[in-house]
Enzyme design. Structure first.
Site, short mmCIF file in Angstrom:
data_model
loop_
_atom_site.label_atom_id
_atom_site.label_comp_id
_atom_site.label_asym_id
_atom_site.label_seq_id
_atom_site.Cartn_x
_atom_site.Cartn_y
_atom_site.Cartn_z
CG HIS A 198 4.94 14.06 -0.69
ND1 HIS A 198 5.69 15.20 -0.75
CD2 HIS A 198 4.62 13.75 -1.98
CE1 HIS A 198 5.82 15.58 -2.01
NE2 HIS A 198 5.17 14.71 -2.78
CD GLU A 199 4.20 10.07 -3.04
OE1 GLU A 199 3.32 10.04 -3.92
OE2 GLU A 199 5.20 10.79 -3.13
#
Length: 237
Positions: free
Chosen positions: A138-139
């Site tokens: 996600h990051e």
């Protein structure tokens, strides 16, 4: 609309084909953070949001050393994480050895992308290898967007929403099994529903978002274009 490309995000020019690359190094304290970025003004013990707790979820937890071990393993054994790291390098933003940091976070988030440090993982809000892998992916999507987008403004709710939509969709955060665990059983269109919900939760935490309805509106405005943008993947993994 002044955008010159077909994939413009609500005429905000925050799309992949309009985003030039930034050639810098992440994780070594050398990234040029955009002036006024809301990531910069977050408390040092908190990160930009991966997720906030859904009603049916309970926050898990793990020891810091266990989380650090899982982060190390993911960088060499998780194919999606490895792919994103490779694509960061290809985009001109190779990550440094301190790009991934494990911290005890005050805010109820699983992790975040925080220039100039890189990606923060919140061990006290992560409880399994799957969640660590998902948070890292996600990051990394946020970091990839930050790398390729000279005009990406995290203070702009639609720009922020675009990256949150992509991160929620591409990280596995909205896989059907995880949705069932949250109490969401709908089959038809559930992935898109999840992505909108999770993206809106994250955008609502932006200090420039005055109320949750503004976050939802920002997500709706850019959803179709940003959901279709699976870069650097050929399709949603």
């Amino acid at each position: 609309c002044a955008c010159a490309c077909a994939c413009a995000c609500a005429c905000a020019c925050a799309c992949a084909c309009a985003w030039p690359r930034l050639h810098t190094t992440l994780g070594g304290g050398r990234i040029r953070c955009r002036s006024g970025s809301w990531y910069q003004i977050m408390p040092s013990s908190a990160a930009s949001p991966v997720k906030q707790q859904d009603e049916a979820e309970k926050w898990p937890s793990m020891l810091k050393k266990d989380c650090e071990e899982l982060v190390e393993v993911a960088q060499t054994r998780n194919m999606t994480v490895k792919f994103m790291i490779d694509k960061m390098a290809e985009a001109g933003c190779p990550i440094g050895p301190d790009f991934f940091r494990v911290e005890t976070c005050d805010k109820e988030v699983g992790g975040g992308f925080r220039p100039p440090d890189g990606v923060v993982l919140c061990h006290n809000y992560l409880g399994s290898k799957r969640e660590v892998d998902s948070a890292m992916t996600h990051e990394l999507v946020h970091a990839y967007d930050h790398c390729r987008a000279a005009n990406l403004n995290w203070n702009n709710l639609e720009h922020h929403a675009c990256s949150e939509i992509r991160a929620a969709s591409l990280s596995g955060d909205c896989d059907y099994k995880r949705e069932v665990e949250r109490g969401h059983w709908t089959i038809r269109g559930q992935h898109q529903t999840c992505v909108k919900r999770r993206a809106a939760i994250s955008v609502a935490m932006n200090p420039n978002c005055k109320q949750p309805s503004h976050a939802k509106l920002a997500v709706e405005r850019v959803f179709d274009t940003c959901f279709a943008d699976t870069s650097p993947f050929d399709r949603r993994p």
